[in-house]
Design a protein around this motif. Structure first.
Motif, PDB file in Angstrom:
ATOM      1  N   VAL A   1       0.861  -1.187   0.000  1.00  0.00           N
ATOM      2  CA  VAL A   1       0.000   0.000   0.000  1.00  0.00           C
ATOM      3  C   VAL A   1       0.901   1.242   0.000  1.00  0.00           C
ATOM      4  O   VAL A   1       1.827   1.332   0.823  1.00  0.00           O
ATOM      5  CB  VAL A   1      -0.918   0.025   1.241  1.00  0.00           C
ATOM      6  N   ASP A   2       0.625   2.185  -0.956  1.00  0.00           N
ATOM      7  CA  ASP A   2       1.387   3.435  -1.024  1.00  0.00           C
ATOM      8  C   ASP A   2       0.437   4.618  -0.969  1.00  0.00           C
ATOM      9  O   ASP A   2      -0.627   4.599  -1.613  1.00  0.00           O
ATOM     10  CB  ASP A   2       2.185   3.529  -2.334  1.00  0.00           C
ATOM     11  N   ALA A   3       0.825   5.626  -0.182  1.00  0.00           N
ATOM     12  CA  ALA A   3       0.120   6.909  -0.225  1.00  0.00           C
ATOM     13  C   ALA A   3       0.751   7.700  -1.377  1.00  0.00           C
ATOM     14  O   ALA A   3       1.975   7.834  -1.435  1.00  0.00           O
ATOM     15  CB  ALA A   3       0.273   7.642   1.092  1.00  0.00           C
ATOM     16  N   VAL A   4      -0.070   8.187  -2.300  1.00  0.00           N
ATOM     17  CA  VAL A   4       0.487   8.846  -3.480  1.00  0.00           C
ATOM     18  C   VAL A   4      -0.135  10.228  -3.660  1.00  0.00           C
ATOM     19  O   VAL A   4      -1.257  10.488  -3.239  1.00  0.00           O
ATOM     20  CB  VAL A   4       0.257   7.993  -4.755  1.00  0.00           C
ATOM     21  N   LYS A   5       0.678  11.085  -4.342  1.00  0.00           N
ATOM     22  CA  LYS A   5       0.221  12.439  -4.702  1.00  0.00           C
ATOM     23  C   LYS A   5       0.206  12.498  -6.221  1.00  0.00           C
ATOM     24  O   LYS A   5       1.130  12.061  -6.894  1.00  0.00           O
ATOM     25  CB  LYS A   5       1.168  13.490  -4.135  1.00  0.00           C
ATOM     26  N   GLU A   6      -0.853  13.017  -6.786  1.00  0.00           N
ATOM     27  CA  GLU A   6      -0.967  13.100  -8.239  1.00  0.00           C
ATOM     28  C   GLU A   6      -0.527  14.495  -8.702  1.00  0.00           C
ATOM     29  O   GLU A   6      -1.107  15.512  -8.304  1.00  0.00           O
ATOM     30  CB  GLU A   6      -2.420  12.838  -8.666  1.00  0.00           C
TER      31      GLU A   6
ATOM     32  N   VAL B   1       3.290  10.086  -7.412  1.00  0.00           N
ATOM     33  CA  VAL B   1       4.530   9.946  -6.647  1.00  0.00           C
ATOM     34  C   VAL B   1       4.168   9.584  -5.212  1.00  0.00           C
ATOM     35  O   VAL B   1       3.140  10.005  -4.674  1.00  0.00           O
ATOM     36  CB  VAL B   1       5.352  11.247  -6.668  1.00  0.00           C
ATOM     37  N   SER B   2       5.034   8.774  -4.600  1.00  0.00           N
ATOM     38  CA  SER B   2       4.790   8.333  -3.223  1.00  0.00           C
ATOM     39  C   SER B   2       5.029   9.481  -2.255  1.00  0.00           C
ATOM     40  O   SER B   2       5.882  10.342  -2.482  1.00  0.00           O
ATOM     41  CB  SER B   2       5.728   7.180  -2.871  1.00  0.00           C
TER      42      SER B   2
ATOM     43  N   ALA C   1       0.262  13.363   5.227  1.00  0.00           N
ATOM     44  CA  ALA C   1      -1.197  13.242   5.129  1.00  0.00           C
ATOM     45  C   ALA C   1      -1.790  14.303   4.215  1.00  0.00           C
ATOM     46  O   ALA C   1      -2.656  14.003   3.370  1.00  0.00           O
ATOM     47  CB  ALA C   1      -1.805  13.339   6.522  1.00  0.00           C
ATOM     48  N   LYS C   2      -1.348  15.533   4.356  1.00  0.00           N
ATOM     49  CA  LYS C   2      -1.918  16.610   3.563  1.00  0.00           C
ATOM     50  C   LYS C   2      -1.597  16.481   2.082  1.00  0.00           C
ATOM     51  O   LYS C   2      -2.369  16.920   1.224  1.00  0.00           O
ATOM     52  CB  LYS C   2      -1.413  17.965   4.080  1.00  0.00           C
ATOM     53  N   ALA C   3      -0.435  15.872   1.773  1.00  0.00           N
ATOM     54  CA  ALA C   3      -0.019  15.739   0.376  1.00  0.00           C
ATOM     55  C   ALA C   3      -0.656  14.530  -0.302  1.00  0.00           C
ATOM     56  O   ALA C   3      -0.607  14.403  -1.533  1.00  0.00           O
ATOM     57  CB  ALA C   3       1.502  15.634   0.296  1.00  0.00           C
ATOM     58  N   THR C   4      -1.255  13.653   0.460  1.00  0.00           N
ATOM     59  CA  THR C   4      -1.810  12.404  -0.098  1.00  0.00           C
ATOM     60  C   THR C   4      -3.131  12.673  -0.808  1.00  0.00           C
ATOM     61  O   THR C   4      -4.062  13.250  -0.238  1.00  0.00           O
ATOM     62  CB  THR C   4      -2.024  11.357   1.008  1.00  0.00           C
TER      63      THR C   4
ATOM     64  N   LYS D   1      -9.229  10.016  -1.833  1.00  0.00           N
ATOM     65  CA  LYS D   1      -9.225  10.826  -0.622  1.00  0.00           C
ATOM     66  C   LYS D   1     -10.652  11.093  -0.180  1.00  0.00           C
ATOM     67  O   LYS D   1     -11.533  11.303  -1.009  1.00  0.00           O
ATOM     68  CB  LYS D   1      -8.490  12.136  -0.926  1.00  0.00           C
ATOM     69  N   PRO D   2     -10.901  11.095   1.118  1.00  0.00           N
ATOM     70  CA  PRO D   2     -12.243  11.409   1.619  1.00  0.00           C
ATOM     71  C   PRO D   2     -12.580  12.883   1.359  1.00  0.00           C
ATOM     72  O   PRO D   2     -11.779  13.623   0.785  1.00  0.00           O
ATOM     73  CB  PRO D   2     -12.134  11.107   3.106  1.00  0.00           C
ATOM     74  N   ALA D   3     -13.757  13.282   1.784  1.00  0.00           N
ATOM     75  CA  ALA D   3     -14.195  14.670   1.524  1.00  0.00           C
ATOM     76  C   ALA D   3     -13.183  15.671   2.060  1.00  0.00           C
ATOM     77  O   ALA D   3     -12.914  16.695   1.424  1.00  0.00           O
ATOM     78  CB  ALA D   3     -15.563  14.895   2.156  1.00  0.00           C
ATOM     79  N   SER D   4     -12.616  15.374   3.207  1.00  0.00           N
ATOM     80  CA  SER D   4     -11.574  16.246   3.771  1.00  0.00           C
ATOM     81  C   SER D   4     -10.217  15.616   3.497  1.00  0.00           C
ATOM     82  O   SER D   4     -10.118  14.674   2.715  1.00  0.00           O
ATOM     83  CB  SER D   4     -11.803  16.413   5.273  1.00  0.00           C
TER      84      SER D   4
END
Length: 295
Positions: free
Chosen positions: A174-179, A186-187, A191-194, A265-268
């Motif tokens: 499982v990877d948290a990624v930013k588009e 990118v990994s 939290a805010k960047a995910t 990502k959830p609503a927030s």
């Protein structure tokens, strides 16, 4: 002279009377003795008839006791002999009656022999049938045990096949990624960047598994233990249930297969903290668990 002749005549008459009386006495005594002898003979003969009938009755009693089941013919014959015994005991002894009963004893003896042969034949037949029945019962017992063994073996085999045909994961990540604006992912561990979570797993090859469409269920739990996503519910045939974030469908062809899917990502924003991701198969068997942290 005349008187003397008269006296002689009386003496002669008296002598003749005496001889006659003696003869009568002898004859009477002889008749009495003959009667006593005949009575004793008849009594003895009567006792012999009773003895023969009693012996015959005893043989019937023994045959009835040895018979596995009550034989009505034997019982009836035995009861008739008991009646003959009572009749002989109470009858007045005479040659004709005793002859008749002696003859009847012979008839009853032959009848007993025929009945005993018949009963013996029936007993042998019943014994043979009982042996066949017991043999059949034993064979049925063996067959039942064999069938039960086959059922157990088949159940065990079905269980082995079921377990052996179940799909498993050889890899899970499982990877948290930013588009980025370019669409590149990118990994990140922030939290805010995910923007989304990338869940990837490799389904191991399985030659006995059935090929076709499959669906796995991804469950993502946030730091508070809540399920992320639209929170669907699934209940298996066994009654187990799970609330999952997303269902992932793929086509399996018995070969190793890489599958990836995303949890948006959830609503927030994603919250900081520890996350847990679980993957279940269609029967809600847990295939893999992964934990990660967002800062």
């Amino acid at each position: 002279m005349t008187e003397t002749k008269s006296n002689n005549g009386l003496k002669v008459i008296a002598g003749l009377l005496g001889v006659i009386l003696l003869g009568v006495i002898i004859y009477t005594v002889s008749l009495y003795q003959d009667k006593q002898k005949n009575t004793a003979l008849l009594t003895k003969e009567k006792e012999l008839v009773v003895e023969d009938l009693t012996s015959l009755k005893s043989e019937y009693d023994k045959a009835i006791l040895e018979s596995n089941a009550t034989n009505e013919e034997l019982v009836s014959a035995r009861d008739n002999i008991a009646k003959y015994i009572d009749s002989v005991k109470t009858m007045k002894s005479d040659i004709a009656s005793l002859y008749r009963y002696r003859k009847q004893v012979g008839i009853l003896t032959k009848e007993r022999e025929q009945l005993i042969r018949k009963v013996d034949s029936l007993t042998r037949s019943n014994t043979f049938l009982a042996m066949q029945r017991d043999s059949t019962y034993v064979e049925l017992e063996k067959q039942t045990v064999f069938n039960d063994s086959l059922v157990v073996q088949n159940t065990q085999l079905a269980d082995v096949v079921s377990k052996g045909s179940a799909l498993n994961l050889s890899k899970f990540s499982v990877d948290a990624v930013k588009e980025r604006t370019s669409g590149k992912l990118v990994s990140t561990s922030r939290a805010k960047a995910t923007d989304k979570l990338k869940v990837c797993f490799t389904v191991a090859d399985n030659v006995i598994a059935q090929a076709g469409d499959r669906q796995f269920f991804i469950e993502v739990l946030d730091p508070q233990g809540n399920v992320l996503g639209e929170s669907f519910s699934k209940t298996s045939d066994s009654g187990a249930s799970v609330t999952y974030s997303k269902g992932t469908e793929f086509y399996y062809e018995n070969r190793s297969l890489d599958v990836c899917d995303f949890i948006n990502k959830p609503a927030s924003e994603f919250q900081k903290g520890n996350y847990m991701v679980n993957v279940y198969d269609n029967n809600l068997k847990l295939l893999g668990t992964s934990k990660f942290q967002l800062k």
